[in-house]
Design an enzyme around this catalytic site. Structure first.
Site, PDB file in Angstrom:
ATOM      1  CG  ASP A  10      -1.774   1.149   1.440  1.00 54.86           C
ATOM      2  OD1 ASP A  10      -1.574   2.174   0.752  1.00 54.86           O
ATOM      3  OD2 ASP A  10      -2.682   1.066   2.286  1.00 54.86           O
ATOM      4  CE1 TYR A 227      -3.612  -0.925  11.636  1.00 55.83           C
ATOM      5  CE2 TYR A 227      -3.432   1.421  11.194  1.00 55.83           C
ATOM      6  CZ  TYR A 227      -3.966   0.184  10.894  1.00 55.83           C
ATOM      7  OH  TYR A 227      -4.826   0.058   9.852  1.00 55.83           O
ATOM      8  CE  LYS A 230      -5.294  -6.091  11.100  1.00 58.24           C
ATOM      9  NZ  LYS A 230      -4.644  -7.013  12.014  1.00 58.24           N
TER      10      LYS A 230
HETATM   11  P1  13P Z   1      -5.206  -0.505   4.965  1.00 55.91           P
HETATM   12  O1  13P Z   1      -4.403  -1.521   5.730  1.00 55.91           O
HETATM   13  O2  13P Z   1      -5.892  -1.127   3.783  1.00 55.91           O
HETATM   14  O3  13P Z   1      -4.356   0.666   4.600  1.00 55.91           O
HETATM   15  O4  13P Z   1      -6.387  -0.010   5.894  1.00 55.91           O
HETATM   16  C1  13P Z   1      -6.056   0.670   7.052  1.00 55.91           C
HETATM   17  C2  13P Z   1      -7.210   1.157   7.840  1.00 55.91           C
HETATM   18  O5  13P Z   1      -6.999   1.646   8.922  1.00 55.91           O
HETATM   19  C3  13P Z   1      -8.577   1.044   7.321  1.00 55.91           C
HETATM   20  O6  13P Z   1      -9.505   1.614   8.214  1.00 55.91           O
HETATM   21 MG    MG Z   2      -5.007  -2.051   2.166  1.00 53.72          MG
HETATM   22 MG    MG Z   3      -4.075   2.126   3.357  1.00 57.86          MG
END
Ligand code: 13P
Ligand code: MG
Ligand code: MG
Ligand code: 13P
Length: 364
Positions: A10, A227, A230
């Site tokens: 990402d 964090y 994900k």
């Molecule tokens: P991503 O991992 O897809 O960037 O999503 C992060 C998030 O906090 C969605 O609410």
């Molecule tokens: Mg993502």
């Molecule tokens: Mg993202």
């Protein structure tokens, strides 16, 4: 030998974390084309699911090749540049290190790579997840390669009948083990049912020893210690012949299983199979999505893609996923919709606990 490498990251969301700006995909396309011109790659295709960019590449350099990993890293840097310029959300989100050392592992992006002897016909499926986590493929891979109620071929097709070997990684302790299906499935399921700790890295045919599937098991939070989004995973599955049919490999996703991820990476929700054009998770930043691109590999060239979940056959799974999403959402900030305290990617707990610490009184 041919290597199939899927490396993903990402590098910035549009809008918020919901999708990918076309200019990032264009930057991906340009870099892959340039690498083809230089002879680094045979072929390359930039896919996306939500805000994640999946570089699908073929070459003859083997798994973990420095040139291919450098190319992927530089492509993500170029995507990050685009994201910075357009002030997209979370520019460079998954690029955790400033100094690239020649291999993408441990740097933030996820990778799934396999080296194969290309068959006379080589249909492959590249799964792309968003708003979920490494380990999400445990259940579908189990169903594809070990469950006769999913994969008829395990029962009625000679080449599949001997079963498959699962390479399982302990992602917390950096260890691996192999389990043989079918005779060890009860032992194996003790681990696979805990996808936050144990993830299927690869599956092999027991008849030929050939690799059947690989998935990304990289966990961003373990790398960064905090964090960072994900670790939206990828998985490559070979199909037909010695492997499950295309339809057997897709069938597990007709059940929208519950996975970790969704809003702020801190919730549980249904994994919805959908076409790439619908892979823009916006409802509470979800529900989690799974898209799949199918290719026929021909002398290393990626003939395709076909958008495999672009099929009314998955409408009911999408409908069920929406019903489950409604049901989970009604729990608001309660477990099990919200993840347990120790597994949340976002938490205010330390700060709140500190603020009210002096107000706790011992029970009588
Ligand atoms: P991503 O991992 O897809 O960037 O999503 C992060 C998030 O906090 C969605 O609410
Ligand atoms: Mg993502
Ligand atoms: Mg993202
Ligand atoms: P066809 O008869 O269309 O080749 O299909 C064979 C098969 O195995 C489908 O799963």
């Amino acid at each position: 030998m041919l290597t199939i490498s899927v490396i993903k990251a990402d590098v910035g969301g549009y809008v918020g974390h919901s999708s990918m700006h076309p200019d990032i995909l264009e930057a991906g396309r340009e870099h892959l084309e340039e690498a083809k011109g230089k002879g680094i790659l045979i072929d390359g295709y930039p896919g996306h699911c939500g805000d994640d960019l999946f570089l699908i590449m073929t070459h003859e350099r083997g798994v973990g090749d420095t040139e291919v990993h450098t190319l992927a890293w530089n492509t993500f840097l170029a995507g990050t540049e685009v994201a910075r310029k357009l002030k997209l959300y979370g520019a460079g989100q998954d690029l955790l290190s400033e100094a690239f050392s020649g291999n993408i592992r441990g740097m933030g992006p996820g990778s799934a790579e396999m080296e194969i002897e290309e068959r006379p016909s080589e249909p492959i499926l590249v799964f792309m997840g968003d708003k979920t986590s490494a380990g999400g493929f445990n259940l579908p891979l189990y169903k594809m390669f070990a469950d006769p109620f999913n994969t008829a071929g395990l029962v009625i097709a000679e080449p599949l009948h001997q079963g498959f070997t699962f390479e399982v990684h302990d992602v917390m302790h950096h260890k691996k083990i192999s389990f043989h299906s079918p005779e060890e499935i009860y032992d194996m399921l003790v681990f696979l049912g805990s996808p936050g700790h144990y993830a299927v890295k690869a599956v092999y045919s027991r008849r030929t020893g050939e690799v059947a599937a690989v998935s990304s098991t990289d966990k961003l939070s373990l790398i960064a210690g905090r964090y960072v989004g994900k670790d939206d995973p990828t998985c490559v599955v070979r199909t037909q012949g010695d492997f499950p049919a295309v339809g057997e490999a897709l069938e597990p996703f007709a059940f929208p299983a519950i996975v970790e991820g969704w809003m702020r990476g801190s919730h549980q929700g249904p994994w919805m199979p959908c076409a790439v054009r619908d892979a823009n998770p916006s409802r509470f930043d979800g529900p989690p999505r799974i898209a799949c691109l199918g290719f026929q590999v021909a002398n290393g060239t990626l003939v395709g893609p076909r958008d495999m979940f672009d099929d009314p056959g998955f409408d009911e799974a999408r409908h069920q996923a929406n019903l489950i999403a409604d049901y989970f959402r009604r729990h608001g900030p309660w477990e099990p919709h919200r993840l347990p305290l120790e597994e949340m990617e976002y938490t205010t707990m330390p700060a709140v606990a500190k603020k009210i610490a002096s107000r706790w009184e011992p029970l009588e």
